[in-house]
Design an enzyme around this catalytic site. Structure first.
Site, PDB file in Angstrom:
ATOM      1  N   ASP B 177       0.868  -1.187   0.000  1.00 27.53           N
ATOM      2  CA  ASP B 177       0.000   0.000   0.000  1.00 27.53           C
ATOM      3  C   ASP B 177       0.901   1.231   0.000  1.00 27.53           C
ATOM      4  O   ASP B 177       1.853   1.315   0.786  1.00 27.53           O
ATOM      5  CB  ASP B 177      -0.889  -0.033   1.253  1.00 27.53           C
ATOM      6  CG  ASP B 177      -1.868   1.118   1.289  1.00 27.53           C
ATOM      7  OD1 ASP B 177      -2.918   1.028   0.617  1.00 27.53           O
ATOM      8  OD2 ASP B 177      -1.568   2.130   1.964  1.00 27.53           O
ATOM      9  N   HIS B 190      -5.534  14.668  -8.917  1.00 28.58           N
ATOM     10  CA  HIS B 190      -5.668  13.254  -9.271  1.00 28.58           C
ATOM     11  C   HIS B 190      -4.901  12.871 -10.531  1.00 28.58           C
ATOM     12  O   HIS B 190      -4.488  11.728 -10.684  1.00 28.58           O
ATOM     13  CB  HIS B 190      -7.152  12.887  -9.413  1.00 28.58           C
ATOM     14  CG  HIS B 190      -7.824  12.744  -8.096  1.00 28.58           C
ATOM     15  ND1 HIS B 190      -8.368  13.840  -7.420  1.00 28.58           N
ATOM     16  CD2 HIS B 190      -8.009  11.673  -7.296  1.00 28.58           C
ATOM     17  CE1 HIS B 190      -8.866  13.419  -6.266  1.00 28.58           C
ATOM     18  NE2 HIS B 190      -8.670  12.105  -6.158  1.00 28.58           N
ATOM     19  N   ASP B 194      -2.496   9.804 -10.653  1.00 26.68           N
ATOM     20  CA  ASP B 194      -2.540   8.715 -11.650  1.00 26.68           C
ATOM     21  C   ASP B 194      -1.158   8.448 -12.231  1.00 26.68           C
ATOM     22  O   ASP B 194      -0.775   7.302 -12.480  1.00 26.68           O
ATOM     23  CB  ASP B 194      -3.510   9.071 -12.785  1.00 26.68           C
ATOM     24  CG  ASP B 194      -4.975   8.986 -12.337  1.00 26.68           C
ATOM     25  OD1 ASP B 194      -5.207   8.482 -11.215  1.00 26.68           O
ATOM     26  OD2 ASP B 194      -5.859   9.418 -13.095  1.00 26.68           O
ATOM     27  N   GLU B 220      -4.808   2.385  -4.004  1.00 26.97           N
ATOM     28  CA  GLU B 220      -3.338   2.439  -4.017  1.00 26.97           C
ATOM     29  C   GLU B 220      -2.757   1.170  -3.406  1.00 26.97           C
ATOM     30  O   GLU B 220      -1.661   1.171  -2.856  1.00 26.97           O
ATOM     31  CB  GLU B 220      -2.840   3.700  -3.289  1.00 26.97           C
ATOM     32  CG  GLU B 220      -3.113   3.771  -1.803  1.00 26.97           C
ATOM     33  CD  GLU B 220      -4.378   4.578  -1.447  1.00 26.97           C
ATOM     34  OE1 GLU B 220      -5.331   4.601  -2.258  1.00 26.97           O
ATOM     35  OE2 GLU B 220      -4.388   5.179  -0.356  1.00 26.97           O
TER      36      GLU B 220
END
Lengths: 124, 306
Positions: B177, B190, B194, B220
């Site tokens: 994670d 965002h 990405d 994630e």
């Protein structure tokens, strides 16, 4: 000399149709007729041998191959005569085979001579 | 386009060859049926063929049967070209697997038109197969990272767990994670988030072996299946992944962003029978422990088989 020895190629081969089929390519036409001169006697011998051996299956096969070759070269009457031999062989009728063969043999000498003259440039 | 022509009669073969070459085909000419079948059954063999009926070794319908039986990947468009012209012959020829039937002597215009029809059908099949492959890829992969999606990585994990149980080998499952990834999205937006996820995916793929699997498990979160990886090596392998992610900042359109990953590891040994759901809970617990220990580290789950 027989009449068939004087016959022009046009009496055996539908030249306008054949030329159209080769896209008016005279070089290809010559090449195909040369192949015919080489292959036709071989196939004809196979047919004759099969007839003499009394083998209808081989007669049918050889006549079928000759029919295809002649039809491709727009040799319509010759192809029809070969088709008769093929049909007689398929029917297994020996008398019919002999009759059809006689007609076919009557055609082949003149045909080969006409093609030979054409290839030698004896015909326009 | 490649085309195979098969005819044992030289005049017919040459005439066909020339006609087709003029029409732009790449022609392979053979004079017996067995050779024709062998050419057509090759994976890269021609997909268009003109076959005479009567041929040595194998006849035209025999070639059709052989090709239909052996080659299943892509359709081969087979045309019988023969002087056999009865209705019975046509039916027999088509039932042997031929797509079309032409009677000798062929008419060049008709021949080209029929082959054009065959080409159209093959193109249609190609488009359908391509669309199917595209759909399969979209259904199994994550559109952002191109990694396996959650459903697929779990399916693969389930199947590997079954397999490993049979061949008595170990398998390691790693759940990674990204640390503080929300901050990346909140700070840079965002789009940049990405970019980070795409680069993380690339680095993860680069740090595993070709026979391991990497999937995007959640936003994630990434799940890695390490095949034939026993407990002695599992943490080392997870460390390699961690270092690959955190070793250098990720270049984005907003400049370099340092990113780290916490990883939980679970090893299922040869005699372990823990089911998939519980393995996922174990690996999740191990990840939670890694997060609690200060992040950017790996933790081996205590239930892992040693």
């Amino acid at each position: 000399m027989t009449n068939s020895e004087h016959a022009s190629i046009g009496q055996y081969v539908d030249m306008p149709e054949l030329l159209a089929r080769v896209d008016n390519d005279s070089e290809l036409l010559t090449e195909l007729l040369a192949l015919f001169q080489e292959d036709f006697p071989r196939l004809r011998d196979v047919l004759h041998n099969a007839v003499h051996a009394g083998d209808p299956l081989q007669v049918e096969k050889a006549a079928h191959a000759l029919k295809g070759m002649l039809a491709n070269l727009s040799i319509k009457h010759g192809a029809a005569l070969a088709a008769n031999v093929e049909a007689a062989a398929r029917a297994g009728d020996k008398r019919e085979i002999q009759q059809a063969m006689a007609a076919f043999e009557g055609e082949e000498t003149g045909l080969l001579a006409a093609v030979g003259r054409f290839m030698a440039g004896g015909e326009p | 386009m490649k085309i195979l022509i098969a005819d044992d009669e030289a005049v017919s073969l040459r005439m066909l060859q020339k006609t087709l070459e003029r029409a732009g085909y790449e022609v392979t000419a053979v004079s017996d049926g067995r050779e024709a079948a062998e050419e057509l059954c090759r994976p890269d063999g021609p997909r268009l063929a003109l076959l005479d009926w009567v041929m040595p070794q194998l006849d035209g319908p025999g070639v059709c049967c052989t090709v239909r039986r052996k080659r299943s990947q892509r359709h081969v468009y087979l045309v019988l070209l023969t002087s056999k012209s009865s209705k019975e012959d046509i039916v027999e020829g088509l039932e042997s697997g031929a797509d079309d039937y032409l009677i000798k002597p062929f008419d060049p215009g008709e021949l080209k038109a029929r082959l054009h029809t065959g080409t159209r059908i093959l193109e249609l099949e190609d488009n359908l197969l391509e669309a199917r492959e595209d759909m399969r890829y979209k259904a199994t992969h994550d559109s952002l990272t191109s990694l396996l999606n959650r459903g697929t990585i779990l399916e693969l994990l389930a199947s590997e767990l079954n397999r490993k149980q049979c061949d008595k080998s170990s398998i390691s499952i790693v759940l990674g994670d990204l640390d503080h990834f929300k901050l990346v999205n909140d700070t840079h937006g965002h789009i940049v988030g990405d970019e980070v996820l795409r680069e993380v995916a690339r680095r993860m793929l680069g740090s595993v072996r070709s026979y391991d699997f990497v999937g995007r498990y959640g936003g994630e979160e990434f799940l890695v299946v390490l095949n034939n990886c026993a407990v002695e090596k599992a943490v080392d392998r997870a460390e390699e992944i961690r270092k690959a992610i955190g070793g250098s900042p990720i270049r984005t359109t907003h400049g370099p962003i340092p990113i780290t990953m916490s990883l939980g590891v679970y090893v299922r040994g040869p005699s372990d029978t823990l089911p998939l759901e519980e393995i996922l809970c174990e690996v999740d617990r191990a990840l939670y422990t890694a997060k609690s220990a200060g992040r950017n580290c790996c933790h081996l789950g205590s239930a892992s088989q040693t």
